[in-house]
Design an enzyme around this catalytic site. Structure first.
Site, PDB file in Angstrom:
ATOM      1  N   ASP A  20     -70.437 -13.169   4.920  1.00  0.00           N
ATOM      2  CA  ASP A  20     -71.780 -12.967   5.377  1.00  0.00           C
ATOM      3  C   ASP A  20     -72.508 -11.738   4.963  1.00  0.00           C
ATOM      4  OD1 ASP A  20     -71.385 -15.433   6.578  1.00  0.00           O
ATOM      5  OD2 ASP A  20     -70.702 -14.334   8.331  1.00  0.00           O
ATOM      6  N   GLU A  21     -72.164 -11.215   3.867  1.00  0.00           N
ATOM      7  CA  GLU A  21     -72.470  -9.733   3.535  1.00  0.00           C
ATOM      8  C   GLU A  21     -73.977  -9.827   2.960  1.00  0.00           C
ATOM      9  OE1 GLU A  21     -69.462 -10.960   2.388  1.00  0.00           O
ATOM     10  OE2 GLU A  21     -68.026  -9.709   3.152  1.00  0.00           O
ATOM     11  N   GLY A  22     -74.262 -11.055   2.412  1.00  0.00           N
ATOM     12  CA  GLY A  22     -75.483 -11.290   1.677  1.00  0.00           C
ATOM     13  C   GLY A  22     -75.441 -11.343   0.142  1.00  0.00           C
ATOM     14  N   LYS A  23     -74.214 -11.862  -0.057  1.00  0.00           N
ATOM     15  CA  LYS A  23     -73.819 -12.236  -1.517  1.00  0.00           C
ATOM     16  C   LYS A  23     -74.827 -13.155  -2.157  1.00  0.00           C
ATOM     17  CE  LYS A  23     -69.810 -13.669  -0.086  1.00  0.00           C
ATOM     18  NZ  LYS A  23     -69.927 -13.343   1.390  1.00  0.00           N
ATOM     19  N   ASN A  45     -67.168 -24.001   3.412  1.00  0.00           N
ATOM     20  CA  ASN A  45     -67.045 -23.216   4.514  1.00  0.00           C
ATOM     21  C   ASN A  45     -68.138 -21.991   4.161  1.00  0.00           C
ATOM     22  OD1 ASN A  45     -65.390 -22.154   2.345  1.00  0.00           O
ATOM     23  ND2 ASN A  45     -63.843 -21.171   3.721  1.00  0.00           N
ATOM     24  N   GLY A  47     -71.774 -20.252   3.296  1.00  0.00           N
ATOM     25  CA  GLY A  47     -73.012 -20.680   3.467  1.00  0.00           C
ATOM     26  C   GLY A  47     -73.997 -19.734   3.054  1.00  0.00           C
ATOM     27  N   HIS A  48     -74.847 -19.938   2.118  1.00  0.00           N
ATOM     28  CA  HIS A  48     -75.940 -19.270   1.742  1.00  0.00           C
ATOM     29  C   HIS A  48     -77.110 -19.902   2.002  1.00  0.00           C
ATOM     30  CE1 HIS A  48     -72.899 -17.381  -0.995  1.00  0.00           C
ATOM     31  NE2 HIS A  48     -72.626 -18.446  -1.750  1.00  0.00           N
ATOM     32  N   THR A  49     -77.934 -18.826   2.812  1.00  0.00           N
ATOM     33  CA  THR A  49     -79.368 -19.332   2.936  1.00  0.00           C
ATOM     34  C   THR A  49     -80.355 -18.965   1.859  1.00  0.00           C
ATOM     35  OG1 THR A  49     -78.732 -19.065   5.355  1.00  0.00           O
ATOM     36  CG2 THR A  49     -80.889 -19.275   4.905  1.00  0.00           C
ATOM     37  N   GLN A 228     -66.834 -15.876   1.264  1.00  0.00           N
ATOM     38  CA  GLN A 228     -66.211 -15.037   2.141  1.00  0.00           C
ATOM     39  C   GLN A 228     -66.165 -13.598   1.928  1.00  0.00           C
ATOM     40  OE1 GLN A 228     -64.244 -18.119   1.331  1.00  0.00           O
ATOM     41  NE2 GLN A 228     -66.049 -19.028   2.468  1.00  0.00           N
ATOM     42  N   ASP A 337     -82.656  -2.738   6.036  1.00  0.00           N
ATOM     43  CA  ASP A 337     -83.806  -2.844   6.997  1.00  0.00           C
ATOM     44  C   ASP A 337     -83.627  -3.104   8.495  1.00  0.00           C
ATOM     45  OD1 ASP A 337     -83.316  -5.239   5.569  1.00  0.00           O
ATOM     46  OD2 ASP A 337     -84.723  -6.296   6.821  1.00  0.00           O
TER      47      ASP A 337
HETATM   48  P1  IMP Z   1     -62.026 -21.406   7.229  1.00  0.00           P
HETATM   49  O1  IMP Z   1     -62.446 -20.568   6.059  1.00  0.00           O
HETATM   50  O2  IMP Z   1     -62.913 -22.733   7.784  1.00  0.00           O
HETATM   51  O3  IMP Z   1     -60.680 -21.802   7.530  1.00  0.00           O
HETATM   52  O4  IMP Z   1     -62.190 -20.133   8.701  1.00  0.00           O
HETATM   53  C1  IMP Z   1     -61.214 -19.271   8.472  1.00  0.00           C
HETATM   54  C2  IMP Z   1     -62.034 -17.980   8.975  1.00  0.00           C
HETATM   55  O5  IMP Z   1     -62.812 -17.383   7.790  1.00  0.00           O
HETATM   56  C3  IMP Z   1     -62.704 -18.205  10.093  1.00  0.00           C
HETATM   57  O6  IMP Z   1     -62.848 -16.812  11.144  1.00  0.00           O
HETATM   58  C4  IMP Z   1     -64.229 -18.377   9.800  1.00  0.00           C
HETATM   59  O7  IMP Z   1     -65.119 -18.181  10.572  1.00  0.00           O
HETATM   60  C5  IMP Z   1     -64.207 -17.724   8.463  1.00  0.00           C
HETATM   61  N1  IMP Z   1     -65.073 -17.961   7.331  1.00  0.00           N
HETATM   62  C6  IMP Z   1     -64.973 -18.778   6.811  1.00  0.00           C
HETATM   63  N2  IMP Z   1     -65.970 -19.022   5.772  1.00  0.00           N
HETATM   64  C7  IMP Z   1     -66.768 -17.945   6.200  1.00  0.00           C
HETATM   65  C8  IMP Z   1     -68.054 -17.514   5.496  1.00  0.00           C
HETATM   66  O8  IMP Z   1     -68.658 -18.043   4.438  1.00  0.00           O
HETATM   67  N3  IMP Z   1     -68.625 -16.523   6.143  1.00  0.00           N
HETATM   68  C9  IMP Z   1     -68.128 -15.709   7.041  1.00  0.00           C
HETATM   69  N4  IMP Z   1     -66.962 -16.184   7.899  1.00  0.00           N
HETATM   70  C10 IMP Z   1     -66.340 -17.178   7.125  1.00  0.00           C
END
Ligand code: IMP
Length: 429
Positions: A20-23, A45, A47-49, A228, A337
């Site tokens: 979630d760094e803003g990649k 897993n 998620g990019h908004t 991630q 910001d």
């Molecule tokens: P999994 O990847 O769904 O198995 O989750 C393992 C860990 O990675 C958990 O703490 C999730 O919240 C975290 N996680 C997985 N994908 C992301 C992501 O894209 N951003 C932030 N945390 C993530």
């Protein structure tokens, strides 16, 4: 600031915190001068908004570079693919006028995420002694199946008889394991559903490594998009509170199907503060009031699960570790910001663990759970930065904060993001 990171022909963009760094924003900006964008690990897993016209769209499986209409977007062999999620996103984009058809490709070597992987993910979390707090997208079980040599790849699905056979055997294995975990989900229709999508998969299936090597040989520019972050890497992160893939830059070569010598730059993305979603230690966590304040300003809610993210001060122990593990050639600092209204900022330069100050990110989560950060305090700037387009537009205290980060991480800053829009970025001195 026009570092190698912004001009190289094969660049990896990698998260340097807990995701979630803003990649997505950084990739979106860099994609403007790239020809081909590929993801190399993770699955739905992520998620990019992203903004599509006036709409906000959350992409989980499709690379965020897809919004540039003329770019080829690929998913490498290191990705685990939720096929129905992938086509749902493509259809959603097409409805909003961004039709990626014809310019999106998926590695024939990528593994498929099935509904039983999600069932296994949820069932394992339910009975776990210490819950990881996964996204529930079946990521761990899909990678377990891959390394356990029980996985089903895109290439298998495209060969109908082989695909049916492998999926049936995998379901049998999953059912037995689910029973052990006390779960009995309805998996009827899994084979039929998988086969129903092969008609759409066939035209997008490709040898991603071959395409990337060909593009580089033709003088084209390639971006490899990580998901991630470093602290969630299965080897280098806060194990066992990690995801199940290697998220770091070394994995970009393996997961895209090219050799490491093809990569000539690595941009590490750091948020100007730190966040974490899911369980596990966050040494620089804010107190409750500050946590809530920054979460509100920064809209720090998980793009995949909607869970509130925990927030904390910038952690230079983690960021300098990430610089080493990823071999960074530049950093992109995002969401500067969000700190605009704070009167004072802290940066962790060490951890006090059992009375000893340490500057090397430790391997044990029990050490991180006992780590008391050693902070340097800097004055805030209390001035909006969202309109800044060059470093000289920034208040002096914001420039000092960035310089200190640069110094502590030991890597030049290649980009600073000051808002969600593509234009809200600083790229030149
Ligand atoms: P999994 O990847 O769904 O198995 O989750 C393992 C860990 O990675 C958990 O703490 C999730 O919240 C975290 N996680 C997985 N994908 C992301 C992501 O894209 N951003 C932030 N945390 C993530």
């Amino acid at each position: 600031m026009e570092t190698k990171a912004l001009t190289a022909s094969c660049t990896v963009v990698v998260g340097c915190q807990w995701g979630d760094e803003g990649k997505g924003k950084v990739v979106d900006v860099l994609a403007g001068s790239a020809d081909l964008i590929a993801r190399y690990q993770g699955g739905a897993n992520a998620g990019h908004t992203v903004h599509v016209g006036d709409h906000l769209v959350v992409l989980h499986q499709v690379p965020s570079g897809v919004l540039h209409p003329d770019k080829r977007c690929l998913l490498g062999n290191g990705v685990v693919l939720d096929v129905s999620q992938f086509f749902t996103e493509i259809d959603g984009l097409a409805e909003r006028g961004v039709d990626p058809g014809g310019r999106i490709g998926v590695s024939t070597r990528a593994h498929v995420v099935f509904p039983y992987h999600k069932a296994l993910d949820l069932a394992a979390e339910k009975v776990a002694h210490r819950k990881i707090g996964t996204t529930g997208r079946g990521i761990g079980p899909a990678y377990e199946a891959k390394t356990g040599r029980r996985g089903v790849r895109i290439a298998d699905l495209l060969d109908r008889a082989r695909g049916v056979n492998r999926v049936e055997r995998a379901i049998e294995w999953a059912r037995a394991r689910l029973r052990e975990l006390g779960a009995d989900p309805d998996l009827a229709g899994t084979v039929e559903d998988a086969l129903a999508l092969t008609g759409r998969l066939a035209p997008v299936a490709t040898d991603v490594g071959d395409e990337i090597a060909g593009a580089l040989a033709a003088g084209k520019r390639v971006l490899l998009e990580g998901a991630q972050g470093t602290a969630l890497d299965v080897d280098h992160g806060t194990y066992p509170f990690v995801t199940s893939s290697n998220t770091t830059a070394g994995a970009a070569a393996v997961g895209a199907g090219i050799g490491p010598t093809a990569i000539d730059s690595v941009v590490g993305v750091v948020k100007a503060y730190t966040t974490r979603v899911g369980n596990g230690p966050l040494p620089t966590a804010f107190d409750a009031a500050m946590d809530e304040r920054v979460r509100e300003i920064g809209a720090e809610f998980g793009a995949t699960t909607g869970r509130p993210r925990r927030c904390g001060w910038f952690d230079a122990v983690l960021a300098s570790y990430a610089a080493r593990v990823n071999g960074l050639t530049g950093i992109a600092v995002t969401k500067l910001d969000v700190l605009d209204t704070l009167s004072e900022l802290k940066i962790a330069t060490g951890y006090r663990i059992n009375g000893e100050v340490r500057t090397l990110f430790p391997a044990g989560v029990w050490e991180l759970e006992n780590a008391e950060p050693v902070y340097e305090v800097m004055p805030g700037w209390e001035t909006p930065t969202t309109g800044a387009r060059s470093l000289s537009d920034l208040p002096a205290n914001a420039r000092a904060y960035l310089s200190r980060i640069e110094e502590l991480v030991g890597t030049p800053i290649a980009m600073v993001s000051v808002g969600t829009r593509r234009s809200q970025v600083i790229r030149e001195p």
